[in-house]
Design an enzyme around this catalytic site. Sequence first.
Site, short mmCIF file in Angstrom:
data_model
loop_
_atom_site.label_atom_id
_atom_site.label_comp_id
_atom_site.label_asym_id
_atom_site.label_seq_id
_atom_site.Cartn_x
_atom_site.Cartn_y
_atom_site.Cartn_z
N TYR A 53 0.79 -1.31 -0.11
CA TYR A 53 0.13 0.06 -0.01
C TYR A 53 0.89 1.11 -0.22
O TYR A 53 1.84 1.34 0.54
CB TYR A 53 -0.80 0.19 1.20
CG TYR A 53 -1.95 -0.84 1.19
CD1 TYR A 53 -2.34 -1.68 0.08
CD2 TYR A 53 -2.94 -1.08 2.37
CE1 TYR A 53 -3.45 -2.56 0.19
CE2 TYR A 53 -3.96 -1.94 2.31
CZ TYR A 53 -4.22 -2.75 1.08
OH TYR A 53 -5.07 -3.64 1.16
N GLY A 220 -24.53 5.43 -2.76
CA GLY A 220 -25.55 6.38 -3.08
C GLY A 220 -25.06 7.06 -4.24
O GLY A 220 -25.23 8.24 -4.76
#
Length: 323
Positions: A53, A220
Site C-alpha cells: 500500500y 449512493g
Amino acid sequence: MEYTHLGRTGLSVSRAILGTMNFGPETSEDDSHAIMDKAHESGVNFFDTANVYGRAIAYGTTESIIGRWFAKGGDRREKTVLATKLYGDMGEWPNSGKLSAYNIRHAIDASLERLQTDHIDLIQFHHIDRATPWDEIWGAIEVAVTQGKILYVGSSNFAGWHIAEAQEAAKARHFLGLVSEQSIYNLIKREIELEVLPAAQKYGLGVIPWSPLNGGLLGGIIGKEQEGKRRLEGRSAEYVKDHREQLEAFENLAKEIGHAPGEVALAWLLHQPGVTGPITGPRTMAQFDSAVAAVDVTLDADALAKLDAIFPGHKPAPEDYAW
C-alpha cells in the site's frame, strides 16, 4: 462498538475494520493519523494494511505512516489488532514477492521495521502462490511464530479449494493454519457465496470483505450524480448505465430503511453468516464516521429479503448450478 472473535480464535476484534489503503496516496499523513485516533475513540481496534500500500509514492509508504503513528505512544500499538499482508513484489529484484520462505522472512522483517513494532498480529497472504508448496510456506510461518514476530495467519483472494488445501496441509503439521480470509464481497459481488464462504465456515475462518461498497457504487452513486457531487467515468459509468434501475431501487430502499445507502450496504455484510466485519478504506473523516455508524444499523428480515431481490446472490455450490 460491537466485537466478535476472529474466526475460531479467541482474538476479539471490532466489527468495523479500518482499512488504510488510501493513507499516503489519497489521505495526508496528518489526516491519516487523525482518522486512526478517531478509530480508537470509536472503539475500532482492528486495522488492516499491506506492505504494497502506498506504492504510488514509494513501497511501504502506508505501513510507514502507521509506524510513525504508533511511535507517538499513548498505547496506540497496544490497543490495535494489526493486520498486514505480503505477496506483492516490493522491488524488481528476484524473490521480492510471492510466498517463498525467503520472501516471507524478508517481508515480515521489513514490515516490522516500517510499522515500528516487534510483532504483527495477523499476517495475510495477499494472493495464492501456485509455485510454492504449502510445506515451505507453513515451515516459514512456523519459524516466524516461534520467533514471536507474528501471531495469526490469514489469506486474501483465495478460492475455496485453496483454503481447503492450506488447512489440510496445516493440519498435517499440527499447526493452526489460516484464521481468516479477505475477499471482495458486497451486494453486487457475491461470488464468494458459491465456495469461499462455505469453505471458510467449514474451517473456522473469519471472512473480512474488502470493497464493501464496490468502488462506491453502493454509496449512493445515483443521488450523488444527480446532485453533481460525483462525476461518473470509466467502469463506474458503464455499470450505472447498465444497472441504473437496480441502483435506484437500492437507494430508494435505503431511504425507506432510514439510513444512507453506504451504511445499509455495510450493515448487510454484518448480517451475513461468517462475516467478521467489512474493511472500509476512508479517504476522509466523514467516510470513516459513516462506516462506523453502519455497525448500529439493524436490518429486519423484510429489508434483507428486499436487498436479496434487488441484488440476487448465490446458493453454495454445487446447488447453485446443479441439482
